[in-house]
Design a protein around this motif. Structure first.
Motif, PDB file in Angstrom:
ATOM      1  N   MET A 150      34.491  35.851  26.710  1.00  0.00           N
ATOM      2  CA  MET A 150      35.326  35.427  25.758  1.00  0.00           C
ATOM      3  C   MET A 150      35.676  33.931  26.041  1.00  0.00           C
ATOM      4  SD  MET A 150      39.057  37.141  25.780  1.00  0.00           S
ATOM      5  CE  MET A 150      40.575  36.116  25.298  1.00  0.00           C
ATOM      6  N   THR A 151      36.091  33.132  24.825  1.00  0.00           N
ATOM      7  CA  THR A 151      36.135  31.649  25.044  1.00  0.00           C
ATOM      8  C   THR A 151      37.646  31.393  25.285  1.00  0.00           C
ATOM      9  OG1 THR A 151      34.351  31.277  23.313  1.00  0.00           O
ATOM     10  CG2 THR A 151      35.791  29.452  23.615  1.00  0.00           C
ATOM     11  N   ALA A 152      37.595  30.376  26.322  1.00  0.00           N
ATOM     12  CA  ALA A 152      38.924  29.991  26.732  1.00  0.00           C
ATOM     13  C   ALA A 152      39.351  28.786  25.887  1.00  0.00           C
ATOM     14  CB  ALA A 152      39.277  29.821  28.085  1.00  0.00           C
ATOM     15  N   ASP A 210      28.365  23.519  35.871  1.00  0.00           N
ATOM     16  CA  ASP A 210      28.786  24.099  37.027  1.00  0.00           C
ATOM     17  C   ASP A 210      30.434  24.094  36.708  1.00  0.00           C
ATOM     18  OD1 ASP A 210      28.961  25.317  39.532  1.00  0.00           O
ATOM     19  OD2 ASP A 210      29.117  23.699  40.444  1.00  0.00           O
ATOM     20  N   PHE A 211      30.938  22.773  36.658  1.00  0.00           N
ATOM     21  CA  PHE A 211      32.496  22.656  36.433  1.00  0.00           C
ATOM     22  C   PHE A 211      32.914  23.558  35.238  1.00  0.00           C
ATOM     23  CE2 PHE A 211      35.682  20.591  33.718  1.00  0.00           C
ATOM     24  CZ  PHE A 211      36.564  20.566  34.636  1.00  0.00           C
ATOM     25  N   ALA A 212      32.360  23.614  34.295  1.00  0.00           N
ATOM     26  CA  ALA A 212      32.757  24.348  33.084  1.00  0.00           C
ATOM     27  C   ALA A 212      32.829  25.798  33.530  1.00  0.00           C
ATOM     28  CB  ALA A 212      31.952  24.200  31.628  1.00  0.00           C
ATOM     29  N   ALA A 213      31.847  26.390  34.053  1.00  0.00           N
ATOM     30  CA  ALA A 213      31.653  27.625  34.759  1.00  0.00           C
ATOM     31  C   ALA A 213      32.723  28.098  35.536  1.00  0.00           C
ATOM     32  CB  ALA A 213      30.225  27.828  35.155  1.00  0.00           C
ATOM     33  N   LYS A 214      32.945  27.228  36.501  1.00  0.00           N
ATOM     34  CA  LYS A 214      33.794  27.383  37.394  1.00  0.00           C
ATOM     35  C   LYS A 214      35.338  27.293  36.937  1.00  0.00           C
ATOM     36  CE  LYS A 214      31.489  27.025  41.730  1.00  0.00           C
ATOM     37  NZ  LYS A 214      30.336  26.005  41.737  1.00  0.00           N
ATOM     38  N   PHE A 215      35.532  26.299  35.853  1.00  0.00           N
ATOM     39  CA  PHE A 215      36.806  26.347  35.519  1.00  0.00           C
ATOM     40  C   PHE A 215      37.251  27.479  34.500  1.00  0.00           C
ATOM     41  CE2 PHE A 215      39.674  23.452  32.148  1.00  0.00           C
ATOM     42  CZ  PHE A 215      40.691  24.138  32.937  1.00  0.00           C
ATOM     43  N   ALA A 216      36.268  28.029  33.747  1.00  0.00           N
ATOM     44  CA  ALA A 216      36.179  29.081  32.918  1.00  0.00           C
ATOM     45  C   ALA A 216      36.731  30.582  33.826  1.00  0.00           C
ATOM     46  CB  ALA A 216      35.086  29.555  32.236  1.00  0.00           C
ATOM     47  N   TRP A 245      37.922  30.382  36.608  1.00  0.00           N
ATOM     48  CA  TRP A 245      39.465  30.189  37.202  1.00  0.00           C
ATOM     49  C   TRP A 245      40.493  30.649  36.193  1.00  0.00           C
ATOM     50  CZ3 TRP A 245      42.169  29.279  41.351  1.00  0.00           C
ATOM     51  CH2 TRP A 245      43.273  28.159  41.437  1.00  0.00           C
ATOM     52  N   ILE A 246      40.229  30.061  35.051  1.00  0.00           N
ATOM     53  CA  ILE A 246      41.294  30.555  33.833  1.00  0.00           C
ATOM     54  C   ILE A 246      41.322  32.021  33.720  1.00  0.00           C
ATOM     55  CG2 ILE A 246      41.666  30.309  31.551  1.00  0.00           C
ATOM     56  CD1 ILE A 246      40.237  27.566  31.528  1.00  0.00           C
ATOM     57  N   ALA A 247      40.080  32.722  33.683  1.00  0.00           N
ATOM     58  CA  ALA A 247      39.916  34.085  33.441  1.00  0.00           C
ATOM     59  C   ALA A 247      40.786  34.959  34.584  1.00  0.00           C
ATOM     60  CB  ALA A 247      38.568  34.460  33.583  1.00  0.00           C
ATOM     61  N   ARG A 248      40.614  34.223  35.852  1.00  0.00           N
ATOM     62  CA  ARG A 248      41.387  34.795  36.930  1.00  0.00           C
ATOM     63  C   ARG A 248      42.790  34.928  37.121  1.00  0.00           C
ATOM     64  NH1 ARG A 248      39.358  32.819  42.751  1.00  0.00           N
ATOM     65  NH2 ARG A 248      37.999  32.057  41.463  1.00  0.00           N
ATOM     66  N   LEU A 249      43.133  33.549  36.676  1.00  0.00           N
ATOM     67  CA  LEU A 249      44.641  33.443  36.302  1.00  0.00           C
ATOM     68  C   LEU A 249      45.358  34.121  35.137  1.00  0.00           C
ATOM     69  CD1 LEU A 249      45.584  29.874  37.357  1.00  0.00           C
ATOM     70  CD2 LEU A 249      45.404  31.820  38.781  1.00  0.00           C
ATOM     71  N   ARG A 250      44.509  34.681  34.224  1.00  0.00           N
ATOM     72  CA  ARG A 250      44.988  35.355  33.161  1.00  0.00           C
ATOM     73  C   ARG A 250      45.155  36.924  33.467  1.00  0.00           C
ATOM     74  NH1 ARG A 250      40.802  34.441  28.467  1.00  0.00           N
ATOM     75  NH2 ARG A 250      41.760  32.831  27.316  1.00  0.00           N
ATOM     76  N   GLN A 251      44.465  37.261  34.532  1.00  0.00           N
ATOM     77  CA  GLN A 251      44.340  38.657  34.726  1.00  0.00           C
ATOM     78  C   GLN A 251      45.901  38.955  35.101  1.00  0.00           C
ATOM     79  OE1 GLN A 251      41.984  39.875  37.951  1.00  0.00           O
ATOM     80  NE2 GLN A 251      40.317  39.606  36.702  1.00  0.00           N
ATOM     81  N   PRO A 252      46.470  40.370  34.404  1.00  0.00           N
ATOM     82  CA  PRO A 252      47.599  40.694  34.765  1.00  0.00           C
ATOM     83  C   PRO A 252      48.043  41.329  36.119  1.00  0.00           C
ATOM     84  CG  PRO A 252      46.491  42.249  33.423  1.00  0.00           C
ATOM     85  CD  PRO A 252      45.560  41.315  33.556  1.00  0.00           C
ATOM     86  N   ALA A 253      48.939  40.855  36.622  1.00  0.00           N
ATOM     87  CA  ALA A 253      49.317  41.096  38.165  1.00  0.00           C
ATOM     88  C   ALA A 253      48.953  42.632  38.421  1.00  0.00           C
ATOM     89  CB  ALA A 253      50.545  40.697  38.589  1.00  0.00           C
ATOM     90  N   LEU A 254      48.439  43.101  39.563  1.00  0.00           N
ATOM     91  CA  LEU A 254      48.311  44.649  39.997  1.00  0.00           C
ATOM     92  C   LEU A 254      49.764  44.888  40.176  1.00  0.00           C
ATOM     93  CD1 LEU A 254      45.452  44.436  42.476  1.00  0.00           C
ATOM     94  CD2 LEU A 254      45.363  45.223  39.985  1.00  0.00           C
TER      95      LEU A 254
END
Ligand SMILES: Cc1cc2nc3c(=O)[nH]c(=O)nc-3n(C[C@H](O)[C@H](O)[C@H](O)COP(=O)(O)O)c2cc1C
Length: 187
Positions: A1-3, A168-174, A176-185
């Protein structure tokens, strides 16, 4: 998915190295990231008296930040710091009280300069300010560009190793964005 990433370029000039760097980075970052420059040149100087009836460019700016999945600061280095234009945009994004557009946004910082230290001083100061307004910044990889003639030709980075760092920067930033978007458990 594109951020969708709102990009704030700290230099206002038409032939800005940071602006052309952003355009080259945007090409390399696709399709993981959709980088869109959010203009800051029309924002008035921050003045708390204007908060009662926010000027139209401020309303537009805050909406663009809020509707993005993440923010990317592309900073020049002016007198060993980031630019006044960028600080002004950060002020507007953070106000009025209780309407902070930056809060909790995933973010990253890169920057380009003609000088030898590649915006290291500017980025360090910007990191502190962006964190203070609630941007959740990535740490690695750091991207410091000491621009030289020929590094960006027709919107492409000509140095393969620097292009690799940016991928590498773009992949890691993507990530990071995906991780922070995940709903909290919830338990
Ligand atoms: C007011 C001013 C201050 C500057 N101070 C620095 C500095 O502290 N460190 C540095 O590496 N370059 C400095 N420079 C040079 C900039 O890196 C150079 O102008 C660069 O092209 C600015 O980014 P831009 O092309 O995106 O506008 C300065 C330039 C200006 C206009």
């Amino acid at each position: 998915m594109t951020a969708k990433v709102a990009v704030i370029v700290g230099s206002l000039r038409k032939d800005s190295v940071n602006r052309s760097f952003t355009q080259a980075l945007a090409k390399l970052a696709r399709p993981k990231l959709d980088l869109q420059i959010v203009e800051i040149g029309d924002l008035p100087l921050y003045n708390q008296d204007l908060e009662g009836d926010l000027p139209a460019p401020v309303v537009r700016f805050k909406q663009q930040i809020e509707s993005a999945d993440a923010v990317l600061f592309v900073t020049p280095e002016f007198n060993r710091s980031f630019s006044a234009a960028l600080k002004n945009a950060i002020e507007w994004g953070s106000r009025p009280w209780g309407k902070n557009s930056w809060a909790g946004k995933p973010g990253a910082i890169v920057g380009a300069t003609l000088g030898a230290v590649g915006t290291a001083a500017a980025q360090s100061q910007l990191r502190s300010v962006a964190s203070a307004v609630g941007v959740a910044l990535t740490a690695q990889p750091e991207v410091y560009l000491s621009y030289r003639e020929g590094l960006i030709v027709d919107g492409e980075i000509t140095d393969a190793s620097f292009a690799g760092l940016l991928e590498d920067f773009a992949a890691k930033f993507a990530d990071w964005i995906a991780r922070l978007r995940q709903p909290a458990l919830s338990f």
